[in-house]
Design an enzyme around this catalytic site. Structure first.
Site, PDB file in Angstrom:
ATOM      1  N   LEU A  60      -4.893   0.505   5.540  1.00  0.00           N
ATOM      2  CA  LEU A  60      -5.350   1.794   5.036  1.00  0.00           C
ATOM      3  C   LEU A  60      -6.131   2.572   6.081  1.00  0.00           C
ATOM      4  CD1 LEU A  60      -6.940   0.579   1.693  1.00  0.00           C
ATOM      5  CD2 LEU A  60      -5.321   2.462   1.792  1.00  0.00           C
ATOM      6  N   CYS A  61      -5.972   3.883   6.073  1.00  0.00           N
ATOM      7  CA  CYS A  61      -6.893   4.785   6.771  1.00  0.00           C
ATOM      8  C   CYS A  61      -7.097   5.963   5.822  1.00  0.00           C
ATOM      9  CB  CYS A  61      -6.388   5.190   8.151  1.00  0.00           C
ATOM     10  SG  CYS A  61      -4.914   6.221   8.139  1.00  0.00           S
ATOM     11  N   ARG A  62      -7.449   7.131   6.317  1.00  0.00           N
ATOM     12  CA  ARG A  62      -7.698   8.248   5.414  1.00  0.00           C
ATOM     13  C   ARG A  62      -6.400   8.815   4.839  1.00  0.00           C
ATOM     14  NH1 ARG A  62     -11.115  13.007   7.739  1.00  0.00           N
ATOM     15  NH2 ARG A  62      -9.601  12.541   9.333  1.00  0.00           N
TER      16      ARG A  62
END
Length: 109
Positions: A60-62
């Site tokens: 996950l990231c933004r």
């Protein structure tokens, strides 16, 4: 040379017991993250690669850009990793649980 397709999964389809790797920066993590996720900012990944569990990783990231790069790298190393499409924004939109740092209400930074 074209890049191989990055394996992706919809945020709503990530298993509740899936191993999550959050590659965002510290301020993003503190704003809101998935409880139990492993937090290793993208820039620290190579130095901390030994901290990754052997199981399949949901990265996950933004919004999904940094995590896609990390997944591409991990897959090239023979690891089982998938990018969470849409990142934390999609996670939040899917109603998946998040926690904020210091007991604050979680939000995506």
């Amino acid at each position: 040379m074209p890049h191989a397709a990055v394996p992706t999964v919809d945020a709503a389809s990530v298993p509740a017991t899936g191993a999550l790797l959050d590659v965002r920066e510290q301020d993003e993590w503190e704003a809101g993250h998935v409880d139990g996720a492993l937090h290793i900012p993208m820039g620290q990944l190579l130095a901390r690669i030994d901290e990754l569990p052997e199981e399949k990783l949901y990265v996950l990231c933004r919004v999904g850009g940094r995590s896609a790069q990390v997944v591409q790298y991990l897959v090239a190393q023979g690891r089982d990793a998938v990018n969470v499409d849409g990142g934390m924004y999609a996670w939040e939109a899917a109603g998946r649980p998040m926690v904020g740092g210091g007991g604050r209400e979680a939000f995506v930074l």
